[in-house]
Design an enzyme around this catalytic site. Structure first.
Site, short mmCIF file in Angstrom:
data_model
loop_
_atom_site.label_atom_id
_atom_site.label_comp_id
_atom_site.label_asym_id
_atom_site.label_seq_id
_atom_site.Cartn_x
_atom_site.Cartn_y
_atom_site.Cartn_z
N PHE A 1 11.31 5.58 -0.96
CA PHE A 1 11.75 4.32 -1.57
C PHE A 1 12.23 4.65 -2.97
CE2 PHE A 1 9.11 0.55 0.30
CZ PHE A 1 9.88 0.58 1.43
N CYS B 1 7.61 8.22 -1.25
CA CYS B 1 7.24 8.92 -0.02
C CYS B 1 7.72 10.37 -0.01
CB CYS B 1 7.81 8.17 1.17
SG CYS B 1 7.45 6.42 1.05
N HIS C 1 1.84 6.96 8.01
CA HIS C 1 2.59 7.42 6.84
C HIS C 1 1.63 7.59 5.67
CE1 HIS C 1 5.56 8.19 3.96
NE2 HIS C 1 6.41 7.21 4.19
N HIS D 1 10.89 13.17 8.67
CA HIS D 1 10.24 12.12 7.88
C HIS D 1 9.76 11.07 8.88
CE1 HIS D 1 9.10 9.92 4.37
NE2 HIS D 1 9.93 8.92 4.61
#
Lengths: 425, 397
Positions: free
Chosen positions: A412, A176, A353, A316
């Site tokens: 991640f 991400c 996202h 984020h």
């Protein structure tokens, strides 16, 4: 007027062209209007059956047709469209001759179920299908297009051919944080003097049954399917996961000197980039927030700015219980008492996202926020979380004149990137 | 005297392949007085052949069993090789250095659950509602954490977790070219003062039905019986995939000297480019790269470590170009197999080993000739089987 070099004597890197597609629409204008209007692009998935799934919503981009649909095919098409928009705006490198390298944030590529099923069908295996059967079908021929499409290098090579970027294209994945990493790679290449300009694009169109289920199995996704627009709830007490989404963002980066010499309009400045990796856990941040803090601090040091200079944080802000909590821990550590009074909004409340693309897409929205003096809101903010006393620009866009902002991306696998973006050149 | 503080030097090598684990095992296999013997598994994926990974003593590099379980083979191979590289550079466990060390990992994707795939493919045609069937079985049959063994950036993530490399972390994707670009950007960052200490490399597991399938779809798999990269051309060429993990510690000379590290070799130059692979274009790129580093070249003490894949068109074009250079050549895919992303780092590793020993290892293929004179340099080629051309010059420190 800003000098052509920064506090460390490096060339100042500016943005002179941007292109964006999200579930809200195509192009800067359409996206900015929807984003500042507090509209959600999250919808029921119609691309494939969602029977038996816990999550049935996503921020899909369903309005761009591609032949032979697959994640790399749509990701490539979105990248083409946003790059074309960015190049047109910058006026640099049109006509398939971009004068610098390509940095591409791309989701990992692998064969998908329709292709596997086609191989199984071609194998003629009846009762029980094994990989040996698929391989036999592959050897019989007719699947060369799949081989090419599902090479990891295929999207970057195709974009390099089409836009005439120079040198070997770099496709990066830091989960991400990938979009932020791609921008950082471009900034560093320009600072090294390898090129006067670089083309950066983050793209992700990987909403399919398996990818939704993979995130579902990690309990990462919101299951608040009805209404879809209410599912993504960053910073709210009742947040319970992110919403998977598609999108792409492209930026033309060049030195300020180069932009000035050709009379280009500067949209924003990439003043600093910071990163730090986390060795704590595969999906969770260090409980002390150290890597998140370090990446914001590194970015500020790289930009030569004190925390006090930052007037807006593009979070984020995924809307998972863990991320938003840890991001707040990081922000309070870096900004101290000011933390609660700096506007921190999450685009993901509206666009979901966009994963690999998020860092690039949200950097673009950060630039637009500074340029227009308007901060996009965090929608669905109805139940504040007392543990996170953030000013998340709740539910309505807010006018604000901001000189410098940061955009956070945490991935991640523990890869974190923070960009410092300045509005005026 | 020119300031060479910002030279990019190799201070650590970790490699695991079909030839064994560690540089000593590799050097021994490549210099066996009885001649080179390939390690090939012709049965498991017949008719395709693969070079299988040697037995790894995982506990030595991945002490926690829980970590081992969280990874699939491609990650275990990579984390193992990264640990060997950190050991070799004398950095293992040094939190100060690891905290500022960056990494560029060249990676593809991870393994799938093949039994689940096969069960679903078998059941789908009979299912009344195929979409519902697929969803139900993916949800109930896939191990929840398998995703974390599949994501490309999770090799880097596991290296951060197991070995503590946390300065910064980037993963590049894109077959052979990304491995070469990882090395190029690591060296460019060092030259420009953007960093001092980088772990660069990757891993590949060839013993997977999905990757064998992939190259079979492309008609790229070599037909048995096994032959070396050059000899294979008489039977149509093709790839024999190899399982491999390889990482290099690349460091600025000043940083290496300051901490008293042993410098194994210097990367004097590394260049990468691309083309559409129309006839002659790759050769043109290679010549341009060669001329850009010709000033550092000593024809008399140099050999070529070729990353030729074995696939007919690019391998034969490279062979013609190498013929013109007139240097002794070793195509290392004959020994390691073709390993996609980590191919270029592995070729550099063997080049650095040869430079360190001052001699070229045995011919691997009947077309390769013995080099009797001392070796002080090696040119490393990295032509991707589909795209990407890279060239590096590795010299004595």
């Amino acid at each position: 007027m800003r000098s052509d070099t920064d506090h460390l004597g490096r060339p100042v890197v500016v943005i002179t062209g941007m292109g964006v597609i999200t579930s809200l629409g195509q192009g800067q204008a359409e996206n900015w209007a929807a984003l500042t209007g507090g509209r959600s692009g999250i919808r029921q998935i119609t691309r494939f059956p969602t029977t038996n799934m816990r999550t049935t919503i996503a921020g899909t981009v369903d309005f761009i047709p591609v032949p032979d649909m697959s994640a790399p095919a749509l990701s490539e098409r979105l990248a083409e469209l946003v790059i074309a928009e960015a190049i047109a705006e910058s006026g640099l490198g049109s006509g398939g001759d971009f004068p610098g390298p390509l940095f591409l944030a791309l989701p990992p590529v692998e064969l998908e179920w329709p292709q596997r099923q086609a191989l199984a069908l071609a194998s003629g295996a009846n009762e029980s299908v094994h990989y040996d059967d698929l391989r036999k079908a592959a050897r019989a021929g007719g699947f060369e297009a799949n081989y090419r499409r599902f090479l990891f290098g295929s999207v970057g090579e195709s974009l390099a051919d089409r836009f005439g970027t120079k040198g070997s294209p770099i496709a990066t994945s830091t989960a991400c944080a990938s979009g932020g990493t791609a921008i950082q790679l471009g900034v560093e290449a320009i600072r090294r003097g390898e090129a006067e300009a670089a083309l950066v694009v983050g793209t992700d169109a990987s909403v399919n049954a398996e990818s939704i289920i993979r995130f579902s199995l990690l309990s990462a996704l919101s299951t608040r399917n009805d209404p879809p627009s209410g599912a993504s709830r960053p910073f709210s007490k009742d947040r319970e996961g992110f919403v998977m989404a598609e999108g792409a963002g492209a930026l033309v980066l060049e030195t300020l000197a180069h932009a000035r010499a050709r009379g280009a309009t500067v949209l924003g400045v990439v003043e600093g980039c910071g990163e730090a990796a986390d060795g704590f856990h595969r999906t969770r941040s260090s409980p002390d927030g150290k890597p998140i803090i370090a990446c914001m601090k590194h970015a500020l040091e790289d930009a030569g700015l004190a925390p006090d200079a930052i007037g807006y944080i593009n979070a984020h802000g995924t809307g998972t219980p863990e991320n938003d909590k840890m991001e707040w821990v990081g922000v309070t550590a870096v900004f101290g008492e000011r933390a609660a009074s700096i506007p921190i909004s999450s685009n993901k409340s509206m666009i979901g996202h966009t994963l690999t693309a998020a860092g690039a897409v949200e950097a673009i929205f950060t630039v637009l926020a500074l340029k227009h003096g308007l901060l996009p809101p965090t929608i669905n903010y109805e139940t504040p979380d007392p543990a996170l006393p953030v000013d998340c620009v709740p539910n309505k866009a807010r006018a604000a004149k901001v000189g410098h902002a940061i955009s956070n991306s945490f991935g991640f696998g523990g890869q974190n990137v923070c960009l410092v973006i300045g509005g005026e050149a | 005297m020119p300031n060479n503080d910002r030279d990019a030097v190799i201070t650590g090598i970790g490699i695991a392949s079909c030839l064994g684990t560690g540089v000593e095992a590799h050097w021994a296999a490549l210099t066996d007085p009885a001649g080179f013997k390939p390690v090939v598994d012709s049965d498991s994926f017949a008719p395709a052949m693969v070079h299988p990974i040697a037995a790894l003593d995982l506990d030595k590099q991945i002490p926690k069993r829980g970590d081992q379980r969280q990874m699939e083979a491609w990650q275990r191979i990579g984390v193992f090789a990264a640990g060997l590289a950190l050991d070799s550079a004398g950095i293992k466990g040094n939190a100060d250095l690891l905290g500022k060390m960056g990494m560029i990992v060249a990676a593809g994707g991870g393994e799938r659950d093949y039994a689940v795939d096969e069960a679903i493919l078998s059941g789908l045609p009979k299912a009344a509602d195929q979409g519902a069937y697929l969803n139900e079985h993916l949800l109930s049959d896939v191990r929840p954490t398998l995703f974390l063994a599949q994501l490309s950036n999770l090799l880097a993530g596991n290296i951060s977790i197991v070995h503590g490399v946390v300065g910064w972390s980037r993963t590049f994707m894109g077959e052979e070219a990304c491995g070469a670009d990882a090395v190029r950007i690591a060296c460019a960052r060092i030259a420009a003062g953007q960093g001092d200490l980088t772990l660069v490399g990757g891993s590949y597991n060839a013993q997977r039905p999905d990757v064998v399938l992939h190259y079979e779809m492309g008609g790229a798999s070599a037909a048995p019986p096994f032959a070396g990269i050059w000899a294979r051309q008489a039977q149509g060429g093709g790839l024999v995939l190899g399982s491999l993990g390889c990482f290099l510690v690349i460091e600025s000379r000043a940083h290496a000297q300051a901490r008293g590290a042993t410098i194994l070799a210097k990367i004097a130059s590394v260049r990468t480019d691309r083309c559409r692979r129309e006839p002659g274009q790759a050769t043109h790129n290679a010549f341009t790269q060669f001329h850009a580093m010709a000033q550092h070249l000593d024809q008399d003490t140099c050999a070529v470590i070729s990353g030729a894949s074995g696939l007919a068109a690019p391998t034969q074009e490279e062979a013609v170009w190498l013929e013109e250079l007139g240097l002794p050549v070793r195509a290392v895919a004959t020994a390691l197999g073709h390993c996609l992303e980590p191919t270029f780092p592995a070729s550099l590793a063997l080049a650095a080993l040869a430079v360190r020993h001052g001699k070229l290892f045995n011919p691997l293929d009947p077309a390769e000739t013995v080099m009797d004179r001392p070796l002080r340099q090696a040119l490393v080629t990295g032509w991707g089987h589909w795209r990407g051309e890279a060239l590096a010059l590795v010299t004595a420190p």
